[in-house]
Design a protein around this motif. Sequence first.
Motif, PDB file in Angstrom:
ATOM      1  N   LEU A 132      68.547  56.236  45.340  1.00  0.00           N
ATOM      2  CA  LEU A 132      69.236  56.639  46.566  1.00  0.00           C
ATOM      3  C   LEU A 132      68.968  55.647  47.691  1.00  0.00           C
ATOM      4  N   MET A 133      67.717  55.133  47.724  1.00  0.00           N
ATOM      5  CA  MET A 133      67.404  54.081  48.692  1.00  0.00           C
ATOM      6  C   MET A 133      68.309  52.878  48.481  1.00  0.00           C
ATOM      7  N   GLU A 214      74.651  65.158  42.553  1.00  0.00           N
ATOM      8  CA  GLU A 214      73.656  64.090  42.653  1.00  0.00           C
ATOM      9  C   GLU A 214      74.236  62.751  42.213  1.00  0.00           C
ATOM     10  N   THR A 215      75.140  62.761  41.251  1.00  0.00           N
ATOM     11  CA  THR A 215      75.719  61.504  40.787  1.00  0.00           C
ATOM     12  C   THR A 215      76.969  61.133  41.588  1.00  0.00           C
ATOM     13  N   PHE A 220      82.474  66.304  44.114  1.00  0.00           N
ATOM     14  CA  PHE A 220      81.482  66.072  45.174  1.00  0.00           C
ATOM     15  C   PHE A 220      81.429  64.596  45.531  1.00  0.00           C
ATOM     16  N   ASP A 221      82.550  63.882  45.470  1.00  0.00           N
ATOM     17  CA  ASP A 221      82.487  62.437  45.653  1.00  0.00           C
ATOM     18  C   ASP A 221      82.756  62.017  47.095  1.00  0.00           C
ATOM     19  N   ILE A 222      82.367  62.853  48.059  1.00  0.00           N
ATOM     20  CA  ILE A 222      82.653  62.483  49.442  1.00  0.00           C
ATOM     21  C   ILE A 222      81.935  61.223  49.923  1.00  0.00           C
ATOM     22  N   PRO A 223      80.787  60.770  49.314  1.00  0.00           N
ATOM     23  CA  PRO A 223      80.227  59.499  49.777  1.00  0.00           C
ATOM     24  C   PRO A 223      81.174  58.326  49.549  1.00  0.00           C
ATOM     25  N   GLU A 224      82.088  58.439  48.585  1.00  0.00           N
ATOM     26  CA  GLU A 224      83.007  57.328  48.367  1.00  0.00           C
ATOM     27  C   GLU A 224      84.460  57.795  48.388  1.00  0.00           C
ATOM     28  N   TYR A 252      73.646  56.840  35.479  1.00  0.00           N
ATOM     29  CA  TYR A 252      73.054  58.075  36.001  1.00  0.00           C
ATOM     30  C   TYR A 252      73.739  59.300  35.434  1.00  0.00           C
ATOM     31  N   MET A 253      75.046  59.207  35.205  1.00  0.00           N
ATOM     32  CA  MET A 253      75.724  60.337  34.559  1.00  0.00           C
ATOM     33  C   MET A 253      75.121  60.591  33.188  1.00  0.00           C
TER      34      MET A 253
END
Lengths: 335, 176
Positions: A132-133, A214-215, A220-224, A252-253
């Motif tokens: 995550l970092m 988490e992946t 849940f893909d709002i970060p991208e 990670y998946m």
Amino acid sequence: MTALLDTLEGTLGGWGTTLLVGFVALAGLITVNAMFMVWFERKVAGWVQGRLGPMEHGPQGTLQTLLDVVKLLGKESIIPAQVDRKVFLLAPVVAFLPALAMLSLLPYDNNLTMTDVESGLLLVFAFGGVSLMGIFMGAWSSNNKFALLGGMRAVSQNIAYELPLLLSAMAVVLCAGSLNLGEIVAAQTGENGLWFIVMQPVALGIYLIAATAETNRAPFDIPEAESELVAGFHTEYTGMGFAVFFLAEYTYMFIVCGIGATLFLGGGDGPLLPGPVWFILKVYFLLFLMVMARWTYPRLRFDQLMNLAWKFLIPLSLINLLATAAVLKFVEVGS
Amino acid sequence: MVDLAFGFLIVVSLAGAVMAVALKKVFHNLIGFGLAILGSAGVTVILGAEFVALMQLLIFLGGIAIAMVFAVMMSTPREQDEEDRSPGRVLGAVGIGSGFMVVVGFLMLSGVFPAAGPQDDALFSAQHLGLLLLSDYALPFEAISLLLLAAILGSVIVARRSREDDDLPTEGVEGV
């Protein structure tokens, strides 16, 4: 094969051989998994939407991703002028490296774990924080508002969903009485063994939802989220930098599904076929569920996402954990 | 081999610690902090306390460092030059840091924390630590959870108050 191994041991020694063979095997697994998953994802997307998906190259388009990889390798890596160069270049590596360590922890079979760590389950979750970092390093160093927004979302989403992920896994740990992945599998196999999906169906549901979040996978893909943020945290990445982030996501998946198969589906347990085959089959069954979720549900809004985690999943997983502990104590006293 | 790894991890931790205080950009400090945590977690593993090391990674890197990321959001944008830190603050930080080091060093040398000999790994296992926390150290454990509860309640109150202070309508607004 044996002769080759003997030669290797002669030159590198036992320790070096283990490291080399393990590394090559993991690198192969990562590449093959990513190439297969990209093809599989496009195929399932096609079928869900009544299309055929990739068809041109190879039977059913199986060679499509191979050609995509060649294309990606040939692309120019552009580093924008205003980025923080060191952090920008380091970010994909930091995001990807923990995946290598996490893959080596999975119990592919009862006797086939590359590194057997006493608290393997915790180590997997701990390395998740490192990656995550990496994501946030990429987001911050890009010097781009879309990337920064994506990174912010990734961080708050991961904090929120790490709790139900850990708590649902802890319910299984209570049942198995161990944090060691091999021992968790052993607790589900053998004479009176029962896959934990039977005892912990609620935990499995929570785990799958939290793992998808988490992946950073849809819904849940709002970060991208491409319709709002271009490509989120990896907006400024091209060529290999982008490819490494991409590879990390698919790895990670595989890892979260591998842990899911270990915790709930008995790892390599199954009739007729050898253990590793069963393990891989279970992992890809869980991956199939994740892919189906992506093409079935629309993306959540940010507040809906947070509400789901904090107001529903976390209380539910706490209750589940408490109930598990109470039942286990009851059984222990009763017997 | 182990000595080599141990030395490497010490170097990594120290380099991270220097980065955490010496670099100018807050985010670079944060990366240094993460590096120091990783290095010292590795040292803890070599010393035989695997579970403690994992908890350190999980809490400090997965929790605290990530929470600090939110502070980075409020740091100076990249285009602007950061001001130099004031000498008073630097001196104060050096004073507090070296004071802490002297106290810890004194305690270690005076034998309050005896040097660990070869010990059973089971002493540091999750089971053993868990039992200790719920028996011998139950009071400190409960005190810490009380502290955390107070912190959570406090943050809820702070968040709620700032929301009430806003003139914006809080109901019927789509999204956040």
